[in-house]
Design a protein around this motif. Structure first.
Motif, PDB file in Angstrom:
ATOM      1  N   SER A 434       0.828  -1.209   0.000  1.00 54.21           N
ATOM      2  CA  SER A 434       0.000   0.000   0.000  1.00 54.21           C
ATOM      3  C   SER A 434       0.857   1.252   0.000  1.00 54.21           C
ATOM      4  N   CYS A 435       1.957   1.229   0.744  1.00 56.53           N
ATOM      5  CA  CYS A 435       2.862   2.378   0.745  1.00 56.53           C
ATOM      6  C   CYS A 435       3.520   2.540  -0.617  1.00 56.53           C
ATOM      7  N   THR A 436       3.837   1.428  -1.260  1.00 56.36           N
ATOM      8  CA  THR A 436       4.373   1.495  -2.622  1.00 56.36           C
ATOM      9  C   THR A 436       3.351   2.128  -3.556  1.00 56.36           C
ATOM     10  N   LEU A 470      -1.831   0.162  11.594  1.00 56.17           N
ATOM     11  CA  LEU A 470      -1.160   1.454  11.556  1.00 56.17           C
ATOM     12  C   LEU A 470       0.354   1.323  11.739  1.00 56.17           C
ATOM     13  N   LYS A 471       0.785   0.554  12.719  1.00 56.69           N
ATOM     14  CA  LYS A 471       2.229   0.441  12.950  1.00 56.69           C
ATOM     15  C   LYS A 471       2.957  -0.177  11.752  1.00 56.69           C
ATOM     16  N   ALA A 476       6.519   0.766   7.184  1.00 58.18           N
ATOM     17  CA  ALA A 476       6.757   0.602   5.745  1.00 58.18           C
ATOM     18  C   ALA A 476       7.043   1.949   5.089  1.00 58.18           C
ATOM     19  N   ARG A 477       6.321   2.982   5.497  1.00 58.09           N
ATOM     20  CA  ARG A 477       6.595   4.310   4.933  1.00 58.09           C
ATOM     21  C   ARG A 477       8.031   4.722   5.239  1.00 58.09           C
ATOM     22  N   THR A 483       7.102  10.014   1.314  1.00 60.33           N
ATOM     23  CA  THR A 483       6.901  11.402   1.758  1.00 60.33           C
ATOM     24  C   THR A 483       5.440  11.759   1.970  1.00 60.33           C
ATOM     25  N   PHE A 484       4.536  10.854   1.680  1.00 59.63           N
ATOM     26  CA  PHE A 484       3.122  11.118   1.910  1.00 59.63           C
ATOM     27  C   PHE A 484       2.839  11.121   3.397  1.00 59.63           C
TER      28      PHE A 484
END
Length: 870
Positions: A434-436, A470-471, A476-477, A483-484
């Motif tokens: 999802s972060c990707t 969330l964690k 992952a971010r 940067t989001f």
């Protein structure tokens, strides 16, 4: 001179000839049906169509010239015990049904089907084939999941999904509404088109080879699914009406996307009248068009000849104002007593240049999942009403890709839903992917899930969400260098116990913003329930579902936990017809305007409105008067504008670069307002709550029904008159975007307020900077704001040739000017204690040196009050 309001442009359709769609509308006079059975194939033939059923279950539909149109060989059942079961073969038999040749197809079902028996009855008539599947043999059928296989041969484009509906009057009173009449899949070939008619079908469950075809339960062990294929060039609504034998039907349309023009003028509306009977008819067409203020701008009656199984068209001309909206209704009556009517809405909305850019507060909660008006026309309207933020955009996702918004200078975020039933390892993988996706999409924000706070008002789900969702996303971010920014799953309602548990679990410091959905029932947006929030009822009609109260609760938690950006990722004004818990069309416009103004005043970073389209993603352009999900849009099911759309545009234009100054509460105790500063000067939103904060209270609460008034009917009983300081130019803009000029007298303007919020320019709610100037023979007396107080300023014009001695006496004291130079203007300022001055007089004595006797003037000035109002 305006053109005639009605132009008859009768459209005659010719009957089908030897080839497919040779000018046919829909249905022809009865033709002889021939049937053959040879070598395992059974064939039925009628004018314009041929059906071949083969061993193995294959049903193939051909044009009269032999061209294969579509074919399928399997049927799929669904059962609560035996699951999904697919036929493995079939045997066709030539039979007689109701005196007509027909085909019976007996399907072979697997042993795992639990004894389910499936057969199909196939009949033909001119340019049509009708199919009826019967499923029996088990008491645990789930007919909602039935499917049949069908592949279109050599199509020139993908199938179009078109739900059809019919307007009905509510027998319990209130406004009319649309009821579903079925679904059409429109197929295209080089030689023409065909309409596949079903009672219902989910577009998302239909593929290029399978059609979702829900069945109807007949008895405890039997369900039936029906479908018809009609070869026609007719508009889908007309073809469906004739295919179903609806009698008389009427449809309204315009050539303008979303029925919106750029300026005032005459709007052309096409009326298509369909005669689904086998006899030509002369029908009476009548219509009226009324503005949102109730003014009839067009009406009339005329006769219209409609051929059997055909259509006739007429054009109604409706004049549009530069602001506001018009509601048009056209009705058709036939001599046989059959009637039908339809409604649509029209508006003019001038172009507007927004300047806030990414700092804008205005957004939309859903991607544009319906593009019937076209991608560009949809984005054009989004930007015209001020939409800057799109909640969901990513390559390969629903709606448009991020590049479509980037090309328009629009900002976009991402929301993805985790599966809380998945394993911890699966959720870690989901967080990484999802972060990707968020980075690849160029998303400014990633909203991690949607409404995962059930059960409401308990906080039970928060710890698991923090640990398992969330964690991993936060980690992952960081690992990917994303940067989001992150926000929690948009909460359904302002769930204080959930946020308290979220904070306790360590979630607060892992997000950059807080998202929630201020769901609202029949309460005005400024309603704040009593209690501490934990006492708010979260039931289906509970006070938990409010706007400002929830927003204030979130801000109170932020004062304790730390400030975050606030994102209302879904806000709405649902217009389910004749339902007391939801908004009337007029209240919806008022509540859209006030919700957005309150959000601006409370410092909300962005409001993503839910949603743009009426209807539902599972049934785009579908109708359902009882399901709230079909009524959240800014445009109607037929894509005509709702009052809510005009209100959204009105708010976006007024508040584009506005900054909140303060609340306004007048001494009457029921008049409230918001004061903003804008590049164009002060702007105020005012309303009055003498009629309370609860809407749609008339009548007994037997069920959800409520006789809703038309959009031009004013629901506010109490009108409150207030007098406020003002400039000479005061304007009032209502939620429909209509602006009126209100004259002021002596620095005061008289306003009539009620429960509807209105926007005002020209008011001096922070007190006037100056009173009226009183001038007499070279002397001007004026009260003004001077710093933190009021003052009386006296200007004296000296003699043009000689020095002048000046003495001024006022209730605030006396002063003099000795030897005012020739031609100069002298100024004396008398300061008051505070921002108010009582009325009085200034006595000015002047003596021109070397001339005759002094001259004395006494000039009266009115009271002046520069104190803020409210």
């Amino acid at each position: 001179m305006s053109p005639d309001p009605l132009h008859l442009t009768m459209s005659r359709r010719h009957f089908l000839g030897a080839g497919l769609l040779a000018g046919a509308l829909v249905v022809l006079p009865p033709s002889t049906v021939s049937a053959t059975a040879a070598a395992g194939d059974v064939t039925l033939t009628a004018d314009g169509i041929r059906v071949v059923a083969s061993v193995g279950g294959r049903i193939a539909v051909h044009a009269a010239n032999g061209a294969l149109l579509m074919a399928g060989s399997r049927f799929q059942t669904k059962d609560t015990v035996h699951g999904i079961q697919t036929s493995t073969g079939g045997t066709p038999t030539l039979i007689t049904s109701n005196g007509q040749s027909a085909i019976r197809m007996d399907y072979t079902m697997p042993a795992s089907a639990g004894g389910a028996v499936v057969s199909a009855l196939i009949t033909v008539q001119t340019a049509q084939v009708h199919l009826e599947w019967t499923v029996s043999g088990t008491t645990t059928l789930n007919p909602a999941g039935f499917m049949f296989s069908r592949a279109v041969n050599a199509p020139t484009g993908p199938d179009e999904y078109i739900p059809t509906s019919e307007w009905r009057r509510d027998p319990a009173g209130g406004i009319p509404y649309e009821e579903p009449t079925g679904v059409v899949y429109r197929s295209s070939w080089a030689s023409g088109h065909g309409l596949l008619l079903l009672d219902s079908s989910r577009k998302a469950w239909t593929t290029s080879t399978w059609v979702h075809a829900p069945g109807t339960q007949i008895d405890a062990t039997t369900a039936v699914t029906r479908a018809s294929l009609i070869l026609t060039e007719a508009r889908p609504a007309s073809g469906a009406a004739i295919g179903r034998g609806d009698g008389i039907a009427v449809e309204l349309s315009t050539a303008r996307p979303y029925n919106i023009w750029d300026a005032a003028g005459d709007a052309a509306v096409n009326v298509t009248v369909t005669n689904a009977t086998e006899t030509a008819d002369v029908v009476t067409l009548s219509w009226w068009a009324r503005t949102d203020q109730g003014t009839t701008v067009s009406s009339g009656t005329t006769d219209l000849t409609v051929a059997a199984l055909s259509t006739a068209d007429a054009t109604i001309t409706v004049p549009l104002d530069a602001q506001g909206m018009v509601l048009l209704e056209a009705a058709v009556d036939s001599p046989s007593g059959d009637t039908a009517f339809a409604r649509t809405t029209l508006a003019a909305l001038a172009p507007f240049s927004y300047t806030a850019g990414s700092a804008s507060m205005f957004g939309i909660a859903n991607y544009p999942w319906l593009l019937n008006a076209g991608e560009q026309a949809t984005l054009d309207l989004w930007q015209k009403i001020g939409i800057q933020w799109v909640r969901i955009a990513y390559d390969g996702g629903p709606g448009l890709p991020p590049s479509a918004y980037d090309a328009r200078g629009m900002d976009h975020n991402l929301e993805l839903q985790p599966d809380l039933t998945a394993s911890d390892a699966a959720l870690v993988s989901w967080a990484s992917s999802s972060c990707t996706t968020a980075t690849a999409a160029g998303a400014s924000w990633f909203e991690i899930g949607n409404e995962l706070n059930r059960p409401f008002n308990t906080g039970d789900a928060a710890p698991g969400y923090v640990e398992r969702v969330l964690k991993p996303v936060h980690a992952a971010r960081a690992a990917q260098g994303g940067t989001f920014q992150l926000m929690n799953n948009g909460l359904a309602g302002m769930d204080r116990p959930w946020l308290e548990a979220f904070h306790a679990a360590g979630g607060w410091d892992l997000v950059d913003g807080i998202a929630f959905h201020p769901g609202r029932g029949n309460f005005t947006p400024d309603f704040i329930p009593t209690g501490d929030g934990g006492e708010w009822s979260p039931g289906a009609t509970g006070t938990y579902w409010n706007f400002l109260g929830g927003l204030r609760q979130l801000k109170a938690l932020m004062a304790e936990y730390g400030e975050k950006e606030i994102w209302l990722t879904e806000a709405y004004a649902c217009t389910r017809p004749n339902a007391w818990w939801n908004d009337t069309y007029r209240h919806a416009a008022e509540n859209v305007l006030l919700s957005l103004a309150l959000a601006k005043a409370e410092g909300v970073r962005a409001v993503c409105w839910y949603q743009f389209f009426d209807s539902y993603t599972i049934s785009p352009m579908g109708a359902d008067p009882e399901d709230t999900e079909y009524h959240f849009g800014l445009v109607n099911r037929d894509l005509g504008p709702k009052p809510s759309l005009l209100a959204y545009a009105t708010a976006a234009r007024a508040l584009d670069e506005a900054e909140f100054v303060r609340w306004v509460h007048l001494a009457d105790g029921t008049t409230h307002g918001l004061l903003f500063s804008t590049p164009d000067g002060p702007l105020a939103v005012l309303w009055n709550r003498a009629d309370g904060y609860v809407l749609n209270t008339e009548g007994a609460r037997v069920d959800w029904r409520f006789p809703e008034p038309e959009i031009w009917q004013d629901p506010w009983a109490t009108k409150t008159s207030v007098s406020l300081p003002a400039t000479a130019a005061v304007t009032e803009t209502d939620s429909f975007g209509r602006t009126a000029h209100i004259p002021s007298t002596g620095g005061q303007v008289q306003l009539t307020l009620d429960g509807a919020p209105r926007i005002y320019r020209g008011l001096l709610l922070d007190g006037p900077d100056a009173g009226p100037a009183q001038t007499s023979d070279g002397v001007t007396v004026q009260a003004r704001r001077e710093g933190e107080g009021a003052a009386l300023v006296v200007n004296v014009q000296g003699d043009g040739r000689r020095e002048t001695d000046v003495r001024v006496t006022t209730p605030l004291g006396a002063e003099r000017i000795a030897k005012l130079a020739a031609g100069d203007t002298g100024t004396l300022t008398f300061r008051a204690e505070g921002l108010a001055l009582a009325s009085g007089t200034a006595t000015v004595r002047t003596h021109v040196r070397g001339s005759g006797a002094p001259q004395t003037r006494t000039i009266a000035y009115p009271a002046f009050d520069a104190r803020p109002i409210g």
